[in-house]
Every structure is written in C-alpha cells, then in structure tokens.
Design a protein around this motif. Structure first.
Motif, mmCIF file in Angstrom:
data_model
loop_
_atom_site.group_PDB
_atom_site.id
_atom_site.type_symbol
_atom_site.label_atom_id
_atom_site.label_comp_id
_atom_site.label_asym_id
_atom_site.label_seq_id
_atom_site.Cartn_x
_atom_site.Cartn_y
_atom_site.Cartn_z
ATOM 1 N N MET A 1 0.829 -1.209 0.000
ATOM 2 C CA MET A 1 0.000 0.000 0.000
ATOM 3 C C MET A 1 0.864 1.260 0.000
ATOM 4 N N ILE A 2 1.846 1.289 0.926
ATOM 5 C CA ILE A 2 2.783 2.419 0.981
ATOM 6 C C ILE A 2 4.195 1.848 0.966
ATOM 7 N N SER A 3 5.027 2.396 0.087
ATOM 8 C CA SER A 3 6.375 1.864 -0.019
ATOM 9 C C SER A 3 7.369 2.995 -0.267
ATOM 10 N N LEU A 4 8.291 3.185 0.677
ATOM 11 C CA LEU A 4 9.325 4.198 0.516
ATOM 12 C C LEU A 4 10.665 3.508 0.335
ATOM 13 N N ARG A 5 11.347 3.821 -0.767
ATOM 14 C CA ARG A 5 12.629 3.190 -1.072
ATOM 15 C C ARG A 5 13.711 4.248 -1.084
ATOM 16 N N ASN A 6 14.611 4.131 -0.122
ATOM 17 C CA ASN A 6 15.790 5.002 -0.074
ATOM 18 C C ASN A 6 15.421 6.479 -0.253
ATOM 19 N N VAL A 7 14.391 6.901 0.498
ATOM 20 C CA VAL A 7 13.853 8.250 0.309
ATOM 21 C C VAL A 7 14.599 9.277 1.157
ATOM 22 N N SER A 8 15.039 10.343 0.500
ATOM 23 C CA SER A 8 15.622 11.469 1.228
ATOM 24 C C SER A 8 14.874 12.732 0.846
ATOM 25 N N LYS A 9 14.763 13.641 1.813
ATOM 26 C CA LYS A 9 14.101 14.908 1.530
ATOM 27 C C LYS A 9 14.893 16.037 2.152
ATOM 28 N N ALA A 10 15.346 16.964 1.304
ATOM 29 C CA ALA A 10 16.003 18.172 1.802
ATOM 30 C C ALA A 10 15.132 19.343 1.393
ATOM 31 N N TYR A 11 14.798 20.212 2.344
ATOM 32 C CA TYR A 11 14.004 21.404 2.006
ATOM 33 C C TYR A 11 14.896 22.422 1.319
ATOM 34 N N PRO A 12 14.309 23.327 0.564
ATOM 35 C CA PRO A 12 15.120 24.349 -0.133
ATOM 36 C C PRO A 12 16.019 25.137 0.833
ATOM 37 N N THR A 13 15.628 25.189 2.106
ATOM 38 C CA THR A 13 16.437 25.905 3.088
ATOM 39 C C THR A 13 17.746 25.171 3.392
ATOM 40 N N GLY A 14 17.857 23.924 2.882
ATOM 41 C CA GLY A 14 19.061 23.146 3.144
ATOM 42 C C GLY A 14 18.887 22.124 4.259
ATOM 43 N N VAL A 15 17.748 22.230 5.000
ATOM 44 C CA VAL A 15 17.501 21.271 6.082
ATOM 45 C C VAL A 15 17.264 19.884 5.489
ATOM 46 N N SER A 16 17.980 18.907 5.989
ATOM 47 C CA SER A 16 17.796 17.538 5.532
ATOM 48 C C SER A 16 16.812 16.853 6.465
ATOM 49 N N ALA A 17 15.519 16.777 6.048
ATOM 50 C CA ALA A 17 14.446 16.317 6.938
ATOM 51 C C ALA A 17 14.307 14.799 6.965
ATOM 52 N N LEU A 18 14.638 14.137 5.862
ATOM 53 C CA LEU A 18 14.589 12.675 5.803
ATOM 54 C C LEU A 18 15.863 12.171 5.142
ATOM 55 N N ARG A 19 16.401 11.060 5.694
ATOM 56 C CA ARG A 19 17.623 10.496 5.096
ATOM 57 C C ARG A 19 17.438 9.004 4.876
ATOM 58 N N ASN A 20 17.531 8.594 3.630
ATOM 59 C CA ASN A 20 17.530 7.180 3.243
ATOM 60 C C ASN A 20 16.482 6.348 3.968
ATOM 61 N N ILE A 21 15.232 6.790 3.860
ATOM 62 C CA ILE A 21 14.144 6.074 4.540
ATOM 63 C C ILE A 21 13.737 4.837 3.735
ATOM 64 N N GLU A 22 13.655 3.678 4.423
ATOM 65 C CA GLU A 22 13.106 2.454 3.826
ATOM 66 C C GLU A 22 11.897 2.090 4.667
ATOM 67 N N LEU A 23 10.710 2.060 4.048
ATOM 68 C CA LEU A 23 9.510 1.761 4.843
ATOM 69 C C LEU A 23 8.454 1.105 3.974
ATOM 70 N N GLU A 24 7.897 -0.018 4.477
ATOM 71 C CA GLU A 24 6.802 -0.689 3.780
ATOM 72 C C GLU A 24 5.612 -0.740 4.736
ATOM 73 N N ILE A 25 4.460 -0.278 4.291
ATOM 74 C CA ILE A 25 3.257 -0.384 5.114
ATOM 75 C C ILE A 25 2.204 -1.118 4.285
ATOM 76 N N GLY A 26 1.716 -2.220 4.832
ATOM 77 C CA GLY A 26 0.776 -3.064 4.085
ATOM 78 C C GLY A 26 -0.649 -2.567 4.201
ATOM 79 N N LYS A 27 -1.498 -3.114 3.327
ATOM 80 C CA LYS A 27 -2.915 -2.755 3.326
ATOM 81 C C LYS A 27 -3.559 -3.155 4.652
ATOM 82 N N GLY A 28 -4.314 -2.229 5.236
ATOM 83 C CA GLY A 28 -5.036 -2.530 6.464
ATOM 84 C C GLY A 28 -4.209 -2.397 7.728
ATOM 85 N N GLU A 29 -2.955 -1.989 7.608
ATOM 86 C CA GLU A 29 -2.110 -1.850 8.800
ATOM 87 C C GLU A 29 -2.413 -0.559 9.553
ATOM 88 N N PHE A 30 -2.111 -0.538 10.850
ATOM 89 C CA PHE A 30 -2.143 0.684 11.647
ATOM 90 C C PHE A 30 -0.699 0.968 12.078
#
Ligand SMILES: Nc1ncnc2c1ncn2[C@@H]1O[C@H](COP(=O)(O)OP(=O)(O)OP(=O)(O)O)[C@@H](O)[C@H]1O
Ligand SMILES: [Mg+2]
Lengths: 230, 295
Positions: free
Chosen positions: A1-30
């Motif tokens: 349902m949700i799958s993040l592969r090696n996700v990084s997010k840096a805001y234009p301000t230069g702040v690195s908010a996420l680094r190399n996120i690996e996350l799998e969330i299945g259907k119906g999970e909490f």
C-alpha cells in the motif's frame, strides 16, 4: 500500500528532513510514527499525499509513484487518501454537515450520494445530533471528529493523521484514538504521527520511531519507548 | 464540469464579491468609466472622420488647361480622370461656364466684369472631387502631370487642419482610455487577490480532498468576468444608447451634419467595449493566478 525506497528529503532551506528512509506499510495496517520534534514525521506524511516531493528515492502510494506523477493526477491520488491535522482546518462559516459535504461537492459527487455518505460518517464519529452546528459551537474534540469525518467521507483507502490528538484533552484524545482504531478495523490503512505515549502504549500497534530524519526502530505491537526484555 | 459544479463556482464567486462590496463596486465603476471614455473617444473619432470626409469631398481639385487646348483632348482627359481610383466625380468646366459662375458669385457687383466685354481671361479646367480626404493631395499631384495641365489648386489648409484634428482626437482618446484601462485592471486584480486571500483555507481543503485545479480556479475566473463584464455592460449600453439619442436629435436639429448612423460602426464599438471589459476580467484573473498557485 505504501512503499518508501531510499527516500531522502532536503528542504530548499538546506535542512535535511529525511535520510535514506526504507519503509513498507501493508494494506489494512495501523502504524504510529513517533519521535522527537523535528524528527521528520510530518515531512514523511507530506510526501505520501504529494504535498512535497522526495529529493531522491521513490515513494509509492496505492500504486502511484508519487514523486514522478503528473500534476493533473495529484487530485486523483488525494481522493484515495484522507488527511487530518492537529489544527482541525474546518470552514468556520459552514456547519458540520456542510463542512463534511464540501469534500464531496468539490469532487462532483451526486447530491443524493453526498447526503447518504455524510449521514454515515456522522454516525461513525458520533456527531449525528450536531449536524447543523457551526464549528465555533463545538468543543475541540468534536471539531476534530468533524475533520475526521470529512477525511473519511470520500472513503479513502489510506488515512494520514498528523498529531490528531495534539490539541485535545486526555478524554477527547482517547475517544479520537478509539475512532481511529475502529476506522482501521473497517479496513482503512492508518498512519498516525504522534507524541502521545500513553495512546501508543495502550493501542499495541506497529511503531516506527524516527530521529533526525532516519528510522531508528520499527516494531510490531510495540510501545512508544523501546522495551528492553528482562 | 457538471452543471451543479458551475453553480457551486458561481456561488463561490458571488460570495467573494459580497464579502468585499466596496472593492467590487470600485472595480465595476472604474471599468465602466474607462471603457466609457474609450467609447466616447472612438465615437468622436469616427464622427470627426465622417465630417471631415464629407467636407473634404466637397473640396474640389481644379486642374487648369493651357490656353487654347483642344476640346477633344480635354474630353479625353476627363474620361481618363474619371477612370482613376479614388475619384468621386470629375467634370469639365469651360472658361465660359467659369465666367458665368464668377458673375453669379459677384452678384450685384458683377457689373465690374462687364468691362471685360467679350474677352474672357479664364481657362478651361477639370473640377475633380476625391472619395477620401487622404486622396486629395495625391490626386492633385497626379492631375498636374497630365498633358495640357499647367497648374492645379485645392484648399490644402482645410485638409491638413482636419487631419491634425482627427489624429489629435485619436491619440488623446486612446492614451486616456488605455491609462484608465490599466487602472481598472489593477483594481480588478486587487479584488481577485483579496478574494484568494480570504479563501486561503477553503482552497487548501479543496486541494487536500482532491478537487481539480479547474475547480479551484473557476470561482476566481468567474469573479473577474463578472467584475469586468458588469462594467462593460454599463459602458457599452450607456455609450450606445446615448449615441442613438444624440444621433436622432442631430438628424432633426442639425441635418447637414453627416454623423455616422448607429449601425454598424457605433454598434460594433459597443460590442468592442463589451469584449474589452470581459477581457479585462480575464487578464485580471491571469495576473492573480500566481497567488493561487502559492497557497
Ligand atoms: N517547509 C519547510 N521548510 C523548511 N524546513 C522544514 C519545513 N518543514 C519542516 N522543516 C524542517 O524539517 C525537519 C523535520 O520537520 P518535520 O516537521 O517533518 O518534523 P516533525 O517530526 O513533524 O516534528 P514535530 O513533532 O515538531 O511536528 C525540521 O528540522 C524542520 O525544521
Ligand atoms: Mg510534525
């Protein structure tokens, strides 16, 4: 349902908010997202409904590659996702039923169907008798339940909640938690970012703990803090 | 979009207008006034043009033949000139006709001419009128190159003064109209921007629940069209109907004044004003749309 592969997010301000996120969330999970302020919980949620795009890596939500999707497709992704925030974001000049119906009117659902579904979600959040009240006439807990009803009225497959109990007293927070678990029991995948340790501890669901933009712990049927086995 | 969705957009647009009635009225008024000024100057301009044309076409170019030119040659050249483009009419004025015309113009004092006896110092000439005032000068030049013609005359000062007047009216009117249009565009743009600011939260929620960008934009497009459109209807209607009134009045009281009849030109000017007003609303939206993208 949700799958993040090696996700990084840096805001234009230069702040690195996420680094190399690996996350799998299945259907119906909490799933609870926990971690100190600034850990990147909100940023992660914002990637899921395409409020932000990842700097690198891929974010797949219900089959959509969110980072690469065309602008015109965004509304259709969002119709599959419900979102609630810490501040309820209701329209002050519209009453409860109108606030909820608004979400369906702007996606051109037939009025008869709107009436039917508004009735259903009002029942789900226990506000049937407050349908004609204005937001200002409601308690914080009731306002957040209207916001939740509005998020659910489009029948999303995923519900994202960013500190939904952050502005509520303990009793209202617990009521809200109960409804969220009920929504999940009915089949919706729920991701909730929170600082409310007692709610997390009591629910015994999956907990993804973040710190400094990275996932530090990911455990099923877990508690807010890491449990050391004795 | 479905009909009920259009109704939704329209109700959102009118709520924006009602939320800030002073600005709405200001937008409508400035649009109406600027379009009205533009319209009045356009109407003035076409009428000055028409009057000038009529006066100018009465001004004839006279081309005088050399002494003793054969009548057959004169008639042949008359035919040639009649075939030219831009010539309204051409006629041959013999020196006898010219003399009797002169006597008529002198009236009672005509006796002085009796002293001439049978001698006639005048020459045969061609009297040529042009279709358009602008044709007069080239026509005079062309006539002067004809064989047998020794010199040509026309009342050039009348022509050039009329042209200066027409151009003056046009330039001043257009400049004032355009300046006012820019002013009303700014007011409309401001009204739409305030509407966007007031509906910040609503727009955020619309996008959150998956409304298309078209649905987010249309209430503001309609707001612009309504603001520009109402002003345009006022200006267009006012300029057209008051022109019709002035025209009918003038037909009776000043029948010699060749005013342009209300249809087609003044009618088209009114339609132009209507389109300009609507365009103004659309441009106002186009300018404010960047605000919408930033929410
Ligand atoms: N729009 C933004 N522009 C720039 N930096 C941002 C923006 N949003 C968040 N950040 C930064 O990114 C980092 C992660 O922020 P985020 O809001 O995701 O944290 P959080 O875990 O939700 O925190 P909290 O528990 O306080 O809500 C922080 O350092 C924050 O300052
Ligand atoms: Mg946050």
């Amino acid at each position: 349902m949700i799958s993040l592969r090696n996700v990084s997010k840096a805001y234009p301000t230069g702040v690195s908010a996420l680094r190399n996120i690996e996350l799998e969330i299945g259907k119906g999970e909490f799933t609870f997202l926990v971690g100190p302020s600034g850990a990147g919980k909100t940023t992660l949620l914002r990637l899921l409904f395409r409020e932000e795009v990842p700097t690198s890596g891929s974010v797949i939500v219900n089959g959509h590659d969110v980072g690469r999707m065309r602008r015109q497709q965004i509304p259709y992704l969002r119709r599959q996702i419900g979102v609630v925030f810490q501040d309820f974001r209701l329209l002050p000049q519209r009453n409860v039923a109108e606030n909820i119906a608004f979400a369906l009117r702007v996606i051109e659902v037939h009025p008869r169907e709107i009436r039917r579904r508004v009735g259903q979600v009002l029942e789900l959040v226990g506000l049937t008798d407050r349908a004609t009240a204005l937001p200002a006439q409601l308690s914080g807990g009731e306002q957040q339940r209207v916001a939740l009803a509005r998020a659910m009225v489009g029948r999303p497959v995923i519900l994202l909640a960013d500190e939904p109990t952050g502005n509520l007293d303990p009793q209202n927070a617990q009521d809200m938690m109960k409804i969220l678990l009920e929504i999940n029991r009915l089949g919706t995948t729920v991701v909730m970012a929170t600082h409310a340790a007692h709610l997390v501890d009591r629910a015994r669901q999956r907990v993804v703990a973040m710190e400094d933009g990275a996932i530090q712990r990911d455990a099923l049927a877990a508690a807010y803090h890491e449990e050391v086995s004795r | 979009m479905r009909l009920r969705t259009w109704a939704f957009c329209l109700s959102e647009a009118s709520q924006n207008l009602l939320r800030n009635p002073v600005l709405a009225i200001a937008s409508i008024t400035t649009t109406a006034v600027s379009l009205l000024v533009l319209g009045v100057f356009l109407l003035l301009s076409v009428n000055v043009n028409s009057i000038a044309t009529s006066i100018e076409s009465q001004v004839a170019v006279r081309a005088f033949f050399a002494h003793q030119t054969a009548e057959s040659q004169e008639l042949a050249e008359l035919q040639t000139v009649r075939g030219w483009q831009g010539v309204r009419s051409a006629s041959l004025v013999t020196k006898d006709q010219a003399l009797s015309q002169l006597k008529k113009e002198f009236g009672k004092q005509g006796q002085v001419l009796e002293t001439l006896g049978t001698a006639n110092p005048l020459e045969d000439s061609l009297s040529v009128t042009a279709q358009k005032p602008a044709d007069v000068k080239p026509l005079a030049v062309r006539l002067s190159h004809l064989a047998g013609i020794v010199h040509t005359t026309y009342q050039s000062s009348v022509v050039s003064r009329l042209f200066a007047l027409i151009n003056g009216v046009r330039v001043v009117g257009l400049a004032i109209g355009v300046l006012l249009l820019i002013g009303s565009l700014l007011v409309i743009t401001n009204a739409i921007r305030l509407g966007i600011a007031a509906r910040r939260r609503e727009i955020g929620i619309m996008r959150l629940v998956g409304a298309t960008e078209a649905l987010v934009h249309w209430p503001f497009i309609l707001e612009g069209l309504i603001l520009g459109g109402i002003g345009a209807v006022v200006a267009s209607g006012l300029s057209f109907w008051s022109y019709v009134a002035v025209y009918h009045d003038a037909v009776h009281s000043l029948p010699f004044l060749p005013l342009v009849s209300p249809s087609p030109i003044p009618r088209d000017i009114a339609l132009l004003l209507l389109l300009l007003g609507i365009l103004l609303g659309a441009i106002g939206f186009r300018i404010s749309v960047r605000r919408l993208a930033r929410i």
